[in-house]
Write a protein that holds these residues in place. Structure first.
Motif, PDB file in Angstrom:
ATOM      1  N   SER A 159       0.791  -1.187  -0.111  1.00  0.00           N
ATOM      2  CA  SER A 159       0.013   0.134   0.049  1.00  0.00           C
ATOM      3  C   SER A 159       1.054   1.176  -0.186  1.00  0.00           C
ATOM      4  N   HIS A 160       0.483   2.251  -0.506  1.00  0.00           N
ATOM      5  CA  HIS A 160       1.253   3.491  -0.869  1.00  0.00           C
ATOM      6  C   HIS A 160       0.164   4.623  -0.949  1.00  0.00           C
ATOM      7  N   ARG A 161       0.906   5.835  -0.350  1.00  0.00           N
ATOM      8  CA  ARG A 161       0.121   7.107  -0.455  1.00  0.00           C
ATOM      9  C   ARG A 161       0.929   8.075  -1.155  1.00  0.00           C
ATOM     10  N   PHE A 162      -0.009   8.540  -2.066  1.00  0.00           N
ATOM     11  CA  PHE A 162       0.690   9.584  -3.126  1.00  0.00           C
ATOM     12  C   PHE A 162       0.556  11.092  -2.504  1.00  0.00           C
ATOM     13  N   THR A 163       1.824  11.774  -2.382  1.00  0.00           N
ATOM     14  CA  THR A 163       1.570  13.072  -1.677  1.00  0.00           C
ATOM     15  C   THR A 163       0.819  14.144  -2.546  1.00  0.00           C
ATOM     16  N   SER A 164       0.585  14.014  -3.769  1.00  0.00           N
ATOM     17  CA  SER A 164      -0.270  15.086  -4.593  1.00  0.00           C
ATOM     18  C   SER A 164      -0.877  14.386  -5.621  1.00  0.00           C
ATOM     19  N   THR A 165      -1.678  14.909  -6.265  1.00  0.00           N
ATOM     20  CA  THR A 165      -2.356  14.376  -7.478  1.00  0.00           C
ATOM     21  C   THR A 165      -2.151  15.276  -8.577  1.00  0.00           C
ATOM     22  N   SER A 166      -2.139  14.653  -9.985  1.00  0.00           N
ATOM     23  CA  SER A 166      -1.809  15.198 -10.838  1.00  0.00           C
ATOM     24  C   SER A 166      -3.099  16.232 -11.829  1.00  0.00           C
ATOM     25  N   PRO A 167      -2.744  17.408 -12.200  1.00  0.00           N
ATOM     26  CA  PRO A 167      -3.940  18.502 -12.672  1.00  0.00           C
ATOM     27  C   PRO A 167      -4.542  17.747 -13.914  1.00  0.00           C
ATOM     28  N   ALA A 168      -3.869  16.814 -14.475  1.00  0.00           N
ATOM     29  CA  ALA A 168      -4.595  16.204 -15.882  1.00  0.00           C
ATOM     30  C   ALA A 168      -4.743  14.869 -15.477  1.00  0.00           C
ATOM     31  N   ARG A 169      -4.623  14.125 -14.112  1.00  0.00           N
ATOM     32  CA  ARG A 169      -4.732  12.955 -13.577  1.00  0.00           C
ATOM     33  C   ARG A 169      -3.945  11.899 -14.490  1.00  0.00           C
ATOM     34  N   ARG A 170      -2.755  12.308 -14.805  1.00  0.00           N
ATOM     35  CA  ARG A 170      -1.838  11.783 -15.471  1.00  0.00           C
ATOM     36  C   ARG A 170      -1.176  10.818 -14.513  1.00  0.00           C
ATOM     37  N   LEU A 171      -0.694   9.418 -14.998  1.00  0.00           N
ATOM     38  CA  LEU A 171       0.170   8.447 -14.277  1.00  0.00           C
ATOM     39  C   LEU A 171       1.018   7.657 -15.154  1.00  0.00           C
ATOM     40  N   PHE A 172       2.103   7.566 -14.736  1.00  0.00           N
ATOM     41  CA  PHE A 172       3.184   6.952 -15.566  1.00  0.00           C
ATOM     42  C   PHE A 172       3.910   5.805 -14.862  1.00  0.00           C
ATOM     43  N   LEU A 173       4.325   4.888 -15.666  1.00  0.00           N
ATOM     44  CA  LEU A 173       5.132   3.682 -15.140  1.00  0.00           C
ATOM     45  C   LEU A 173       6.609   3.954 -15.463  1.00  0.00           C
ATOM     46  N   VAL A 174       7.455   3.935 -14.487  1.00  0.00           N
ATOM     47  CA  VAL A 174       8.906   4.207 -14.694  1.00  0.00           C
ATOM     48  C   VAL A 174       9.750   2.680 -14.367  1.00  0.00           C
ATOM     49  N   GLY A 175      10.756   2.579 -15.170  1.00  0.00           N
ATOM     50  CA  GLY A 175      11.545   1.269 -14.851  1.00  0.00           C
ATOM     51  C   GLY A 175      12.755   1.501 -14.019  1.00  0.00           C
ATOM     52  N   GLU A 176      13.631   0.740 -14.072  1.00  0.00           N
ATOM     53  CA  GLU A 176      14.967   0.716 -13.571  1.00  0.00           C
ATOM     54  C   GLU A 176      15.705   1.946 -13.881  1.00  0.00           C
ATOM     55  N   PRO A 177      16.594   2.357 -13.071  1.00  0.00           N
ATOM     56  CA  PRO A 177      17.547   3.611 -13.597  1.00  0.00           C
ATOM     57  C   PRO A 177      18.242   3.205 -14.754  1.00  0.00           C
ATOM     58  N   VAL A 178      18.716   4.338 -15.505  1.00  0.00           N
ATOM     59  CA  VAL A 178      19.731   3.808 -16.733  1.00  0.00           C
ATOM     60  C   VAL A 178      20.870   5.355 -16.401  1.00  0.00           C
ATOM     61  N   SER A 179      22.003   4.627 -16.778  1.00  0.00           N
ATOM     62  CA  SER A 179      23.093   5.699 -16.522  1.00  0.00           C
ATOM     63  C   SER A 179      23.984   5.705 -17.642  1.00  0.00           C
ATOM     64  N   ILE A 180      24.625   6.863 -18.033  1.00  0.00           N
ATOM     65  CA  ILE A 180      25.649   6.892 -18.982  1.00  0.00           C
ATOM     66  C   ILE A 180      26.911   7.499 -18.397  1.00  0.00           C
ATOM     67  N   CYS A 181      28.004   6.914 -18.284  1.00  0.00           N
ATOM     68  CA  CYS A 181      29.098   7.406 -17.604  1.00  0.00           C
ATOM     69  C   CYS A 181      30.307   7.268 -18.436  1.00  0.00           C
ATOM     70  N   GLN A 182      31.319   8.158 -18.011  1.00  0.00           N
ATOM     71  CA  GLN A 182      32.658   8.068 -18.805  1.00  0.00           C
ATOM     72  C   GLN A 182      33.665   7.358 -17.679  1.00  0.00           C
ATOM     73  N   SER A 183      34.471   6.493 -18.369  1.00  0.00           N
ATOM     74  CA  SER A 183      35.489   5.671 -17.596  1.00  0.00           C
ATOM     75  C   SER A 183      36.782   5.850 -18.595  1.00  0.00           C
ATOM     76  N   GLY A 184      37.750   6.729 -18.590  1.00  0.00           N
ATOM     77  CA  GLY A 184      38.969   6.816 -19.310  1.00  0.00           C
ATOM     78  C   GLY A 184      38.290   7.150 -20.774  1.00  0.00           C
ATOM     79  N   ARG A 185      38.929   6.203 -21.748  1.00  0.00           N
ATOM     80  CA  ARG A 185      38.269   6.530 -23.273  1.00  0.00           C
ATOM     81  C   ARG A 185      37.139   5.913 -23.579  1.00  0.00           C
ATOM     82  N   PHE A 186      36.769   5.307 -22.543  1.00  0.00           N
ATOM     83  CA  PHE A 186      35.338   4.573 -22.977  1.00  0.00           C
ATOM     84  C   PHE A 186      34.197   5.353 -22.366  1.00  0.00           C
ATOM     85  N   LEU A 187      33.009   5.364 -22.872  1.00  0.00           N
ATOM     86  CA  LEU A 187      31.581   5.520 -22.517  1.00  0.00           C
ATOM     87  C   LEU A 187      30.806   4.601 -22.227  1.00  0.00           C
ATOM     88  N   TYR A 188      30.228   4.333 -21.245  1.00  0.00           N
ATOM     89  CA  TYR A 188      29.557   3.065 -20.810  1.00  0.00           C
ATOM     90  C   TYR A 188      27.958   3.532 -20.462  1.00  0.00           C
TER      91      TYR A 188
END
Length: 260
Positions: A159-188
């Motif tokens: 169970s969860h309580r949302f702190t606010s409502t959307s003015p347009a009643r919009r809801l979104f599903l988000v997945g796991e995080p994605v990152s882009i990082c540099q390490s030396g000459r590589f971009l990962y």
């Protein structure tokens, strides 16, 4: 005694010298032309690499939930939006099921969370899923078929309580995080790891190689949304030639559509 015709030694030497000069100039001309063609081909290859990398970054970032984007300079992270719809009602109390309008296509449920509004909260709150907060617990199921008297629903694992409502009643599903990082000459590119309140640099998972000839420091900048424009991500990096003599600069701006 008849006179004999032929070349003198001096004439023969002069011909040999002239032929040597012509041969040297020809070889030099051919060598420069060949090197020029190779340099042009290498520049075109780096230009193509820059287009491919920029396009992949742009497509990834355009799927980001705008309030989740955060950057440390050489590393940028966001939560990708997997699907969106409208909810029918949202009680001010804790809920374990949300009534929604049907998704256009049934979404993936595994490791997905519901986000509603979220403006006015810190970026860390978007990642932690604190209760109460704008991000729910993990989704346990989606009933995407609405029948008369029984709307489509999203079920939460807790169970969860949302702190606010959307003015347009919009809801979104988000997945796991994605990152882009540099390490030396590589971009990962990193994905498939759990969200945390602070940005990992780099995340603790095995990455994919996005680019392998980066020189200098990659610069990621995030400009939050205003009333006049959408959120913007700027990134700049340089690609180094194989012999290390030339660089190609890649610079791009990506607009991330605001979603209330």
């Amino acid at each position: 005694m008849p006179r004999q015709s032929g070349y003198t030694l001096i004439e023969l030497i002069m011909v040999i010298v002239l032929l040597s000069i012509v041969a040297t100039v020809s070889v030099r001309f051919v060598g420069l032309s060949t090197q020029g063609a190779l340099d042009t081909s290498a520049r075109q290859l780096r230009a193509l690499q820059s287009v491919v990398i920029s396009e992949q970054l742009t497509r990834d970032l355009r799927e980001a939930f705008p309030l989740s984007v955060r950057s440390t300079g050489s590393c940028i992270e966001w939560l990708p939006m997997e699907a969106g719809t409208s909810y029918l009602n949202l009680p001010a109390t804790e809920v374990s099921q949300i009534e929604i309008a049907e998704f256009a296509q049934p979404p993936v449920v595994s490791n997905r969370r519901v986000v509603i509004y979220g403006y006015g909260t810190t970026t860390g709150d978007i990642y932690t899923g604190a209760n109460p907060g704008p991000v729910s617990s993990l989704i346990s199921g989606v009933n995407n078929t609405a029948v008369p008297g029984s709307p489509a629903t999203i079920s939460l694992s807790a169970s969860h309580r949302f702190t606010s409502t959307s003015p347009a009643r919009r809801l979104f599903l988000v997945g796991e995080p994605v990152s882009i990082c540099q390490s030396g000459r590589f971009l990962y590119r990193y994905s498939g790891y759990a969200p945390t309140s602070t940005q990992p640099d780099p995340p603790p998972v095995t990455p994919e190689v996005l680019a392998a000839s980066v020189t200098g420091t990659v610069d990621f900048r995030f400009l939050p949304a205003t009333l006049q424009r959408a959120a913007v991500v700027q990134f700049t990096f340089d690609l180094l030639s194989a012999d290390g003599s030339e660089t190609t600069t890649v610079s791009q701006e990506v607009q991330i559509r605001n979603v209330p």
